[in-house]
Enzyme design. Structure first.
Site, PDB file in Angstrom:
ATOM      1  N   ASP A 125       1.033  -1.317  -0.154  1.00 18.11           N
ATOM      2  CA  ASP A 125       0.244   0.120  -0.253  1.00 18.11           C
ATOM      3  C   ASP A 125       0.897   1.427  -0.211  1.00 18.11           C
ATOM      4  OD1 ASP A 125      -1.605   2.313   0.598  1.00 18.11           O
ATOM      5  OD2 ASP A 125      -2.629   1.186   1.721  1.00 18.11           O
ATOM      6  N   ASP A 159      -7.982  -7.304   0.679  1.00 19.31           N
ATOM      7  CA  ASP A 159      -7.494  -7.160   1.975  1.00 19.31           C
ATOM      8  C   ASP A 159      -8.243  -6.290   3.510  1.00 19.31           C
ATOM      9  OD1 ASP A 159      -5.769  -4.313   2.848  1.00 19.31           O
ATOM     10  OD2 ASP A 159      -6.525  -3.961   0.960  1.00 19.31           O
TER      11      ASP A 159
END
Length: 379
Positions: free
Chosen positions: A95, A274
């Protein structure tokens, strides 16, 4: 080097659900897939061996902001990247730090150039720009690198949501430029995924999907749909995004969510998920099981010597009893955190693998509709 490849292995006739395979240089990812979150290079309370053998994870996440601060880029580069550093030899996604633009709003200043963060560790200041976020993720060594974006809070008014989306799009162009002019590191392919934003406004989401689809990236992500909005609105916007994002590329819905959120979004055409929920909730005594949601702290489990969940294929979940896990949780024994976290992750991976099997066999939608009420049951 060639980008990741995505092949479709099956489609569900009664929904938009699809099963696919993503090919990376660190192995195959069979979709739909859930990706355990390893923010600082480890999934909390879970070893890499447990992720492979018990959870059966195929890809894990790391976070750019946290890994940049600690252990730092010098350590990661000297190690040869995060795979070598933490011993995980399967795919990794990072990320970009865009979520920290949202979650650390009190400790950052946002400008056209980027986001100026104040470290939560020592108070030092660091500027994240689209360019250096690409460089940082190259050094971390992820197989899938996320574009730097702004995730607007919920609710946001239309003017702010549009301004934020436009900034995310300008940042994306800068990410692509930097990514294109820099080489892969460590001898394997790294892949950039753009992120759709637009808050809860359908016209902004459509515009963002069209902008991002035009970049012809190897995969695309949908951000900002797990920040407090009602579930039905999440599903509505997720469905809209799936209409406009390419069907021949994987679609990743970031930060989602509960087991039923995952199944409903699979039915809309999402491939990748996720969330910190399985590990975070596990550390707080909440277990997701094939029969419903369980608070293992409750006295009702004190003398229940049956397995935690004999409905899934996980040694941890079948080896330990509810009574024993409750005892560990009450005693604040560290092993309790591990068992609960491994179980929840194993359950999530079992769930998406079952979803894949039902997509391929053609009865996903009926299976999903029967299972969702069961998963929501409070035991």
């Amino acid at each position: 080097m060639p980008a990741i490849q995505f092949t479709l292995d099956g489609l569900d006739a009664a929904s938009k659900a699809r099963a696919g395979t993503i090919s990376t240089d660190h192995g195959l990812i069979q979709t739909p897939i859930f990706m355990p979150v390893g923010t600082v290079g480890s999934v909390k309370a879970v070893s890499q061996q447990q992720l492979k053998e018990e959870v059966k994870a195929e890809i894990i996440l790391g976070n750019t902001y946290h890994l940049y601060l600690r252990p730092g880029l010098d350590v990661l580069e000297t190690a040869g990247g995060l795979h070598n550093f933490n011993g995980w030899d399967q795919p990794i996604l990072t990320d970009s730090g865009g979520y920290q633009v949202f979650s650390l709003a009190g400790n950052r200043k946002l400008t056209e150039e980027g986001a100026l963060f104040q470290s939560h560790i020592d108070g030092s200041k660091h500027l994240f720009t689209p360019e250096n976020v690409m460089d940082i993720q190259r050094v971390i060594g992820a197989d899938i690198i996320m574009a730097f974006d702004e995730c607007p809070p919920y609710p946001s008014d239309f003017a702010y949501a549009k301004k934020s989306m436009d900034l995310t799009h300008r940042w994306l162009d800068r990410c692509i430029r930097r990514f294109t002019e820099t080489p892969d590191k460590y001898g394997y392919t790294q892949n950039l995924f753009p992120i759709v934003q637009g808050s809860t406004y359908a016209d902004l989401r459509k515009a963002s999907c069209e902008f991002i689809a035009g970049k012809d990236a190897p995969g695309n992500a949908i951000g900002g749909l797990s920040v407090g909005e009602p579930e039905e609105l999440m599903y509505e916007l997720s469905a809209l995004c799936c209409e406009y994002l390419p069907s021949d590329k994987p679609r990743y819905l970031m930060g989602v969510g509960t087991p039923w959120n995952i199944l409903e979004n699979i039915s809309l055409g999402i491939d990748m998920f996720d969330c910190v929920m399985p590990t975070r909730n596990g550390r707080n005594a909440m277990l997701f099981t094939s029969r419903g949601v369980m608070n293992i702290d409750n006295k009702k489990w004190e003398k229940d010597f049956t397995p935690i969940d004999d409905g899934i294929d996980c040694g941890f979940s079948n080896y330990y009893s509810k009574a024993y896990l409750r005892h560990l949780v009450k005693a604040k024994e560290i092993l309790g955190l591990t068992i609960a976290s491994v179980h929840n992750l194993a359950f999530y991976l079992w769930l998406v693998k079952k979803a894949r099997a039902h997509i391929i066999s053609g009865d996903f939608n009926s299976w999903k509709n029967e299972l969702v009420p069961v998963l929501k049951t409070r035991l």
